[in-house]
Design an enzyme around this catalytic site. Structure first.
Site, PDB file in Angstrom:
ATOM      1  N   LYS A 272       2.802   4.958 -15.090  1.00  0.00           N
ATOM      2  CA  LYS A 272       2.301   3.986 -14.103  1.00  0.00           C
ATOM      3  C   LYS A 272       1.848   2.702 -14.800  1.00  0.00           C
ATOM      4  O   LYS A 272       1.017   2.746 -15.700  1.00  0.00           O
ATOM      5  CB  LYS A 272       1.121   4.605 -13.333  1.00  0.00           C
ATOM      6  CG  LYS A 272       0.300   3.599 -12.510  1.00  0.00           C
ATOM      7  CD  LYS A 272      -0.884   4.277 -11.793  1.00  0.00           C
ATOM      8  CE  LYS A 272      -1.795   3.256 -11.107  1.00  0.00           C
ATOM      9  NZ  LYS A 272      -2.962   3.876 -10.431  1.00  0.00           N
ATOM     10  N   LYS A 284     -11.158  -2.231  -3.380  1.00  0.00           N
ATOM     11  CA  LYS A 284     -12.194  -1.685  -4.245  1.00  0.00           C
ATOM     12  C   LYS A 284     -13.439  -2.563  -4.181  1.00  0.00           C
ATOM     13  O   LYS A 284     -13.345  -3.755  -3.872  1.00  0.00           O
ATOM     14  CB  LYS A 284     -11.696  -1.668  -5.695  1.00  0.00           C
ATOM     15  CG  LYS A 284     -10.597  -0.662  -5.982  1.00  0.00           C
ATOM     16  CD  LYS A 284     -10.242  -0.668  -7.458  1.00  0.00           C
ATOM     17  CE  LYS A 284      -9.092   0.291  -7.760  1.00  0.00           C
ATOM     18  NZ  LYS A 284      -9.431   1.698  -7.509  1.00  0.00           N
ATOM     19  N   ASP A 295      -5.123  -0.250 -15.538  1.00  0.00           N
ATOM     20  CA  ASP A 295      -4.345   0.591 -14.629  1.00  0.00           C
ATOM     21  C   ASP A 295      -2.854   0.608 -14.989  1.00  0.00           C
ATOM     22  O   ASP A 295      -2.060   1.249 -14.324  1.00  0.00           O
ATOM     23  CB  ASP A 295      -4.544   0.108 -13.185  1.00  0.00           C
ATOM     24  CG  ASP A 295      -4.491   1.248 -12.189  1.00  0.00           C
ATOM     25  OD1 ASP A 295      -4.636   2.414 -12.620  1.00  0.00           O
ATOM     26  OD2 ASP A 295      -4.297   0.985 -10.983  1.00  0.00           O
ATOM     27  N   ASP A 354      -5.169   1.832  -1.771  1.00  0.00           N
ATOM     28  CA  ASP A 354      -5.679   2.018  -3.126  1.00  0.00           C
ATOM     29  C   ASP A 354      -5.069   3.249  -3.798  1.00  0.00           C
ATOM     30  O   ASP A 354      -5.251   3.467  -4.987  1.00  0.00           O
ATOM     31  CB  ASP A 354      -7.211   2.112  -3.100  1.00  0.00           C
ATOM     32  CG  ASP A 354      -7.834   1.851  -4.463  1.00  0.00           C
ATOM     33  OD1 ASP A 354      -7.107   1.389  -5.363  1.00  0.00           O
ATOM     34  OD2 ASP A 354      -9.041   2.110  -4.608  1.00  0.00           O
ATOM     35  N   GLU A 356      -2.090   3.598  -4.723  1.00  0.00           N
ATOM     36  CA  GLU A 356      -0.821   2.885  -4.927  1.00  0.00           C
ATOM     37  C   GLU A 356       0.005   3.445  -6.069  1.00  0.00           C
ATOM     38  O   GLU A 356       1.232   3.358  -6.048  1.00  0.00           O
ATOM     39  CB  GLU A 356      -1.114   1.391  -5.161  1.00  0.00           C
ATOM     40  CG  GLU A 356      -1.470   0.984  -6.597  1.00  0.00           C
ATOM     41  CD  GLU A 356      -2.742   1.610  -7.130  1.00  0.00           C
ATOM     42  OE1 GLU A 356      -3.579   2.055  -6.315  1.00  0.00           O
ATOM     43  OE2 GLU A 356      -2.920   1.670  -8.360  1.00  0.00           O
ATOM     44  N   ARG A 358       0.721   6.428  -7.047  1.00  0.00           N
ATOM     45  CA  ARG A 358       1.650   7.503  -6.682  1.00  0.00           C
ATOM     46  C   ARG A 358       2.881   6.959  -5.968  1.00  0.00           C
ATOM     47  O   ARG A 358       3.949   7.555  -6.031  1.00  0.00           O
ATOM     48  CB  ARG A 358       0.901   8.548  -5.834  1.00  0.00           C
ATOM     49  CG  ARG A 358       0.318   7.995  -4.563  1.00  0.00           C
ATOM     50  CD  ARG A 358      -0.758   8.905  -3.973  1.00  0.00           C
ATOM     51  NE  ARG A 358      -1.977   8.905  -4.803  1.00  0.00           N
ATOM     52  CZ  ARG A 358      -3.043   9.651  -4.546  1.00  0.00           C
ATOM     53  NH1 ARG A 358      -3.070  10.455  -3.500  1.00  0.00           N
ATOM     54  NH2 ARG A 358      -4.095   9.596  -5.340  1.00  0.00           N
TER      55      ARG A 358
HETATM   56  N1  BES Z   1      -6.313   3.100 -10.485  1.00  0.00           N
HETATM   57  C1  BES Z   1      -7.071   3.917  -9.614  1.00  0.00           C
HETATM   58  C2  BES Z   1      -7.687   5.115 -10.318  1.00  0.00           C
HETATM   59  C3  BES Z   1      -8.752   4.823 -11.334  1.00  0.00           C
HETATM   60  C4  BES Z   1     -10.075   4.811 -10.968  1.00  0.00           C
HETATM   61  C5  BES Z   1      -8.434   4.638 -12.651  1.00  0.00           C
HETATM   62  C6  BES Z   1     -11.053   4.578 -11.900  1.00  0.00           C
HETATM   63  C7  BES Z   1      -9.412   4.400 -13.600  1.00  0.00           C
HETATM   64  C8  BES Z   1     -10.727   4.376 -13.227  1.00  0.00           C
HETATM   65  C9  BES Z   1      -6.188   4.435  -8.490  1.00  0.00           C
HETATM   66  O1  BES Z   1      -5.155   3.606  -8.098  1.00  0.00           O
HETATM   67  C10 BES Z   1      -7.079   4.635  -7.311  1.00  0.00           C
HETATM   68  O2  BES Z   1      -7.570   3.676  -6.817  1.00  0.00           O
HETATM   69  N2  BES Z   1      -7.265   5.873  -6.899  1.00  0.00           N
HETATM   70  C11 BES Z   1      -8.068   6.192  -5.778  1.00  0.00           C
HETATM   71  C12 BES Z   1      -7.309   7.219  -4.973  1.00  0.00           C
HETATM   72  C13 BES Z   1      -7.877   7.463  -3.627  1.00  0.00           C
HETATM   73  C14 BES Z   1      -7.726   6.234  -2.752  1.00  0.00           C
HETATM   74  C15 BES Z   1      -7.181   8.637  -3.019  1.00  0.00           C
HETATM   75  C16 BES Z   1      -9.387   6.767  -6.273  1.00  0.00           C
HETATM   76  O3  BES Z   1      -9.391   7.402  -7.315  1.00  0.00           O
HETATM   77  O4  BES Z   1     -10.411   6.552  -5.643  1.00  0.00           O
HETATM   78 ZN    ZN Z   2      -4.441   2.314  -9.489  1.00  0.00          ZN
HETATM   79 MN    MN Z   3      -5.763   2.196  -6.664  1.00  0.00          MN
END
Ligand code: BES
Ligand code: ZN
Ligand code: MN
Length: 515
Positions: A272, A284, A295, A354, A356, A358
């Site tokens: 990714k 966020k 990311d 968010d 994204e 996947r």
């Molecule tokens: N890039 C984030 C995950 C992340 C969070 C990486 C903190 C490093 C530190 C990912 O795209 C994301 O936002 N995931 C969400 C998923 C949720 C919306 C199901 C999350 O982890 O809250």
């Molecule tokens: Zn992300």
């Molecule tokens: Mn995200």
């Protein structure tokens, strides 16, 4: 820091600006293997062991005095004693941590040549090849510094004075091969860290494309790029939706290593690379956006690993796929509620913009499986905050229902210190993602959300078994907790770690040797 660290020639026992001698904690007697060395240093090591302030705790590095005019003073203006800690608790990680300190101390002393002596003190606690590799890893890791964006506000006279410089490392014959490998892979780790640290106003998807093209020319990899237009033709609606509002269009970068004579189907690595994740309209918080330039770290690990695989000339056909997009907002951005028809025909309702990562991985996985029919698939992604909460920064979470692949990865983790902890992925978890007006949703809420990420991806690998899970051996590694570290980490400076490069290279290298 040093421009380059390289292995010195074999025979050259001669002079060095610094000598490092590794010793276990314990009775503080000079290990038997170091007698001649100690004499050549005028007894500096045995003297140091008598002094209480010299710490032999795991990874402690002590500068010890050498007597003026000592018989062998020519071999070392400086002597460092590296503590190995308890023999019972020793792992190669101790050498990595110690070696990372060595490269910093060597630079501080502006040493041009160092000699590392370990086997006399290791007492068989690890193999010489492993020791050499861990030291090479550590030297490279400790030498990393990202100063490209230092400007007029940073006072001069820091490291700028005597660049470029090389550090020449000498070691015992037994450790040379490992040392050389560690240093070489270390350059690929540095490449991944460099790209990861590059800020999002520079490292956008277009930038990553051109860096990959450049890197491929240098290493002999093949680089193909599926740009926005091609992605539209192919129906990669996930990649296109996530990248729709980005400052540059999204892309899928393909790197291929195909050595002459490599037989069988390829291994496929997928990473990714969201160059910045605002969360999109499911935005966020400011605190949550902090560090979201990282990311892209799954993709950077794949780029670094492919770089190393090519330079080492591993006898294995390997494909690296890096879907890249910037998750932003404007009137073209995708919305919660949108339904996307993905590359493999699965429809996804976006319940959270968010989630994204996947979506871009899904198109890459489905495309890669169809095009390359891989023998195994490994993806790396900073996919979920949940895995950070669950596992912290000591290990990544791994989802892999294939026992043989899992064992390969565990062994690579053990050898490289890039640790993995297993999380489950069962048929029941796929239920969490069932859609109302689509096949599935991209997020089914907070419950087990790292597992939901893996379950989502499983819809995009080829033929399923009776449990509805992919038949191709597949591992999903969630690196959200390990891709970057805060201040105070034993091994890494604050910033990106390059996690995954060493793990992937080690796994592929062993695979290519034993089939
Ligand atoms: N890039 C984030 C995950 C992340 C969070 C990486 C903190 C490093 C530190 C990912 O795209 C994301 O936002 N995931 C969400 C998923 C949720 C919306 C199901 C999350 O982890 O809250
Ligand atoms: Zn992300
Ligand atoms: Mn995200």
């Amino acid at each position: 820091m040093y421009q380059r660290i390289r292995l010195g020639s074999a025979g050259a026992k001669g002079s060095a600006d610094a000598v490092v001698v590794a010793v276990f904690d314990g009775d503080r007697k000079l290990p038997r293997g170091y007698g001649a060395l100690d004499r050549s240093l005028g007894g500096a090591v045995s003297d140091a062991l008598k002094r209480a302030e010299v710490s032999l705790e795991a990874g402690a590095l002590n500068a010890v005095p050498i007597k003026e005019g000592a018989k062998g003073a020519s071999v070392g203006a400086r002597v460092f004693v590296l503590g190995l800690g308890d023999r019972e608790r020793f792992t190669d990680q101790v050498l990595r941590v110690g070696a990372a300190k060595v490269s910093k101390a060597a630079w501080a002393a502006r040493a041009g040549r160092i000699r590392i002596e370990v086997t006399g003190g290791l007492d068989g606690a690890t193999g010489a090849a492993e020791a050499g590799q861990a030291i090479g890893d550590g030297l490279a890791i400790g030498n990393f510094e990202f100063d490209r964006f230092r400007g007029a506000g940073t006072k001069p006279g820091g490291d700028g004075d005597s660049k470029p410089r090389a550090l020449v490392v000498r070691g015992e014959v037994a450790v040379r091969k490992g040392l050389s490998l560690g240093l070489k892979v270390g350059e690929s780790v540095a490449l991944a860290r460099e790209l990861a640290a590059t800020p999002p106003n520079v490292a956008n998807p277009g930038y990553l494309v051109s860096e990959c093209r450049k890197m491929a020319r240098q290493t002999g990899l093949k680089c193909r790029v599926i740009d926005k237009k091609k992605a539209e033709q192919l129906g990669m609606r996930g990649l296109l939706a996530v990248g729709a509002a980005g400052s540059r269009p999204p892309a899928l970068i393909e790197l291929e290593h195909k050595p002459a004579g490599a037989k069988g189907r390829p291994i496929m690595l997928v990473g990714k690379a969201v160059t910045f994740d605002t969360g999109g309209y499911s935005m966020k918080s400011p605190a949550g956006m902090d560090g979201m330039k990282y990311d892209k770290c799954g993709g950077m690990a794949v780029i670094g690993a492919m770089h190393a695989i090519a330079r080492l000339g591993l006898a294995m056909h390997v494909i690296g796929l890096v879907p890249t997009a910037e998750n932003m907002v404007d009137q073209t951005a995708y919305r919660p509620g949108d339904i996307l028809k993905m590359y493999n025909g699965v429809t996804v309702e976006v319940t959270n913009t968010d989630a994204e990562g996947r979506l871009i991985l899904a198109d890459a996985l489905a495309y890669g499986c169809k095009r390359y029919q891989p023998r195994a698939v490994i993806d790396l992604a900073t996919l979920t905050g949940g895995v950070v909460v669950a596992l912290g920064s000591q290990c990544a979470g791994v989802f892999c229902e294939d026992g043989a692949l899992r064992e390969r990865l565990y062994r690579a983790a053990d050898r490289t210190g890039e640790l993995l902890w297993r999380l489950p992925l069962w048929r029941e978890h796929k239920e969490l993602l069932k859609g109302t007006h689509s096949d599935i949703v991209n997020s089914g809420g907070r419950e087990a959300h790292p597992i939901q990420g893996a379950a989502f991806l499983s819809y995009f690998l080829d033929a399923k078994d009776a449990a509805g899970l992919p038949r191709v051996p597949w591992a999903h590694i969630d690196i959200a907790g390990v891709a970057d570290v805060k201040d105070g980490h034993a091994l890494y400076a604050k910033g990106p770690t390059g996690f995954g490069v060493r793990l992937l290279v080690d796994a592929v290298a062993k695979w290519s040797k034993r089939g």
